[in-house]
Design a protein around this motif. Sequence first.
Motif, PDB file in Angstrom:
ATOM      1  N   GLU A 128      -2.159  -1.221  10.470  1.00 58.88           N
ATOM      2  CA  GLU A 128      -1.636   0.185   9.893  1.00 58.88           C
ATOM      3  C   GLU A 128      -2.973   1.162  10.121  1.00 58.88           C
ATOM      4  OE1 GLU A 128      -1.501   3.633   7.583  1.00 58.88           O
ATOM      5  OE2 GLU A 128      -2.809   1.808   7.237  1.00 58.88           O
ATOM      6  N   SER A 129      -2.506   2.441  10.452  1.00 57.59           N
ATOM      7  CA  SER A 129      -3.629   3.248  10.393  1.00 57.59           C
ATOM      8  C   SER A 129      -2.943   4.447  10.290  1.00 57.59           C
ATOM      9  CB  SER A 129      -4.406   3.333  11.669  1.00 57.59           C
ATOM     10  OG  SER A 129      -5.440   4.340  11.735  1.00 57.59           O
ATOM     11  N   ALA A 130      -3.466   5.650   9.511  1.00 57.68           N
ATOM     12  CA  ALA A 130      -2.932   6.964   9.322  1.00 57.68           C
ATOM     13  C   ALA A 130      -1.378   6.996   9.306  1.00 57.68           C
ATOM     14  CB  ALA A 130      -3.255   7.710  10.439  1.00 57.68           C
ATOM     15  N   GLY A 131      -0.680   6.208   8.721  1.00 59.76           N
ATOM     16  CA  GLY A 131       0.673   6.264   8.323  1.00 59.76           C
ATOM     17  C   GLY A 131       1.639   5.469   9.504  1.00 59.76           C
ATOM     18  N   TYR A 132       0.986   4.983  10.599  1.00 59.16           N
ATOM     19  CA  TYR A 132       1.678   4.520  11.631  1.00 59.16           C
ATOM     20  C   TYR A 132       1.307   2.734  11.696  1.00 59.16           C
ATOM     21  CZ  TYR A 132       3.614   8.496  14.065  1.00 59.16           C
ATOM     22  OH  TYR A 132       4.153   9.474  14.159  1.00 59.16           O
ATOM     23  N   VAL A 133       2.303   2.047  12.270  1.00 57.94           N
ATOM     24  CA  VAL A 133       1.927   0.733  12.482  1.00 57.94           C
ATOM     25  C   VAL A 133       1.952   0.399  13.945  1.00 57.94           C
ATOM     26  CG1 VAL A 133       3.049  -1.495  12.259  1.00 57.94           C
ATOM     27  CG2 VAL A 133       3.500   0.110  10.065  1.00 57.94           C
ATOM     28  N   THR A 170      14.938  -2.263   7.786  1.00 59.02           N
ATOM     29  CA  THR A 170      14.321  -0.997   8.446  1.00 59.02           C
ATOM     30  C   THR A 170      14.646  -1.068   9.807  1.00 59.02           C
ATOM     31  OG1 THR A 170      12.729   1.005   8.663  1.00 59.02           O
ATOM     32  CG2 THR A 170      11.981  -1.535   8.671  1.00 59.02           C
ATOM     33  N   TYR A 171      14.025  -0.245  10.880  1.00 58.82           N
ATOM     34  CA  TYR A 171      14.387  -0.431  12.402  1.00 58.82           C
ATOM     35  C   TYR A 171      13.762  -1.863  12.907  1.00 58.82           C
ATOM     36  CZ  TYR A 171      15.769   4.559  12.539  1.00 58.82           C
ATOM     37  OH  TYR A 171      16.442   5.695  12.458  1.00 58.82           O
ATOM     38  N   ALA A 184       5.073   2.775  15.363  1.00 61.13           N
ATOM     39  CA  ALA A 184       6.009   3.470  14.803  1.00 61.13           C
ATOM     40  C   ALA A 184       5.668   3.996  13.617  1.00 61.13           C
ATOM     41  CB  ALA A 184       7.060   2.278  14.376  1.00 61.13           C
ATOM     42  N   PRO A 185       5.968   5.168  12.944  1.00 64.91           N
ATOM     43  CA  PRO A 185       5.785   5.706  11.746  1.00 64.91           C
ATOM     44  C   PRO A 185       6.074   4.616  10.578  1.00 64.91           C
ATOM     45  CG  PRO A 185       7.782   6.983  12.752  1.00 64.91           C
ATOM     46  CD  PRO A 185       7.213   5.828  13.802  1.00 64.91           C
ATOM     47  N   ALA A 186       5.300   4.849   9.638  1.00 64.63           N
ATOM     48  CA  ALA A 186       5.530   4.008   8.445  1.00 64.63           C
ATOM     49  C   ALA A 186       5.538   4.726   7.173  1.00 64.63           C
ATOM     50  CB  ALA A 186       4.717   2.844   8.300  1.00 64.63           C
ATOM     51  N   SER A 187       6.383   4.649   6.202  1.00 63.04           N
ATOM     52  CA  SER A 187       6.277   5.185   5.009  1.00 63.04           C
ATOM     53  C   SER A 187       7.031   4.593   3.905  1.00 63.04           C
ATOM     54  CB  SER A 187       7.139   6.811   4.999  1.00 63.04           C
ATOM     55  OG  SER A 187       8.531   6.529   5.129  1.00 63.04           O
ATOM     56  N   THR A 188       7.431   5.215   2.711  1.00 68.37           N
ATOM     57  CA  THR A 188       7.898   4.606   1.747  1.00 68.37           C
ATOM     58  C   THR A 188       9.457   4.383   1.717  1.00 68.37           C
ATOM     59  OG1 THR A 188       8.371   6.662   0.540  1.00 68.37           O
ATOM     60  CG2 THR A 188       6.323   5.306  -0.135  1.00 68.37           C
ATOM     61  N   VAL A 189      10.240   4.942   2.933  1.00 69.87           N
ATOM     62  CA  VAL A 189      11.353   4.586   3.207  1.00 69.87           C
ATOM     63  C   VAL A 189      11.593   3.837   4.436  1.00 69.87           C
ATOM     64  CG1 VAL A 189      12.216   6.960   2.476  1.00 69.87           C
ATOM     65  CG2 VAL A 189      11.603   6.677   4.912  1.00 69.87           C
ATOM     66  N   SER A 230       0.909  -1.245   0.041  1.00 69.00           N
ATOM     67  CA  SER A 230       0.134  -0.050  -0.029  1.00 69.00           C
ATOM     68  C   SER A 230       0.995   1.219  -0.056  1.00 69.00           C
ATOM     69  CB  SER A 230      -1.062   0.244   1.258  1.00 69.00           C
ATOM     70  OG  SER A 230      -0.220   0.189   2.456  1.00 69.00           O
ATOM     71  N   PHE A 231       2.155   1.407   0.260  1.00 66.64           N
ATOM     72  CA  PHE A 231       2.933   2.265   0.298  1.00 66.64           C
ATOM     73  C   PHE A 231       2.820   3.003  -1.234  1.00 66.64           C
ATOM     74  CE2 PHE A 231       3.924   1.914   4.221  1.00 66.64           C
ATOM     75  CZ  PHE A 231       4.871   0.996   4.621  1.00 66.64           C
ATOM     76  N   SER A 232       2.839   4.289  -1.302  1.00 67.59           N
ATOM     77  CA  SER A 232       2.634   4.921  -2.487  1.00 67.59           C
ATOM     78  C   SER A 232       3.685   4.759  -3.410  1.00 67.59           C
ATOM     79  CB  SER A 232       2.317   6.535  -2.440  1.00 67.59           C
ATOM     80  OG  SER A 232       3.411   7.138  -1.779  1.00 67.59           O
ATOM     81  N   THR A 233       4.929   4.793  -3.099  1.00 67.65           N
ATOM     82  CA  THR A 233       6.058   4.737  -3.985  1.00 67.65           C
ATOM     83  C   THR A 233       7.127   3.622  -3.724  1.00 67.65           C
ATOM     84  OG1 THR A 233       5.759   7.072  -4.237  1.00 67.65           O
ATOM     85  CG2 THR A 233       7.872   6.161  -5.101  1.00 67.65           C
ATOM     86  N   PRO A 234       6.608   2.339  -4.177  1.00 65.41           N
ATOM     87  CA  PRO A 234       7.657   1.369  -3.686  1.00 65.41           C
ATOM     88  C   PRO A 234       9.045   1.510  -4.306  1.00 65.41           C
ATOM     89  CG  PRO A 234       6.004   0.444  -5.472  1.00 65.41           C
ATOM     90  CD  PRO A 234       5.586   1.940  -5.045  1.00 65.41           C
TER      91      PRO A 234
END
Length: 146
Positions: free
Chosen positions: A60-65, A40-41, A84-89, A27-31
Motif C-alpha cells: 500500500e502507498s498513498a491510498g493505493y494497493v 469488494t472488487y 487499485a485505490p483503497a479506502s474505508t469503503v 490501517s483504514f481510518s474508519t473500520p
Amino acid sequence: MRALPRSAVIVLAVVLVGLIALTLYSSFSTPPSNGPWHQTYSYPLQTGGVAGVVGQSCVESAGYVYCIGGQDANSVPTSAVYYAPASTVGVGNWTLSANPYPLPVVFVSCSSASGYIYCVGGTHDSNGDDTADSYFATLSLSGVGT
C-alpha cells in the motif's frame, strides 16, 4: 553468504503478504462498525478459470494497493502489476499497470517506502526455480514506474 532454502523463502513470503494484508485492513481510518470483512472488487488474475489471487505480493502507498506477479490460470508466474485505490469503503477497480515487473515471478517479497516499491526474490518459472534478483520502481496514482 548461504541462500535460504526454497521452503523458508516461501514461508517468509506468505507471512509478509499476510502481515501486509492485516496492516492494510487495520490501517483504514474508519473500520466498519460491525467489524467483519466486506467483499469488494475482485482481483483480475485468473486461476483455474476462477477469479483468485495466488502468490503475488501487494503493498500500500498513498491510498493505493499495488500487486506484483502471481500465477496465471496455468500456475505459471506472471510479470503483471495491478493497482487499485483503497479506502474505508473497500478496494476500487483494479488496473493493469503499463510497466510490468522485469520478469515473471510468484512469491516475491515486496515492500513500499517513500513512494517506491522494493521487491526481492521469488520463483520465476513453472519449474520452481528461485531468483535472488531485487528491483525497485516509483509508485504513483497511475501505476508503477510512471
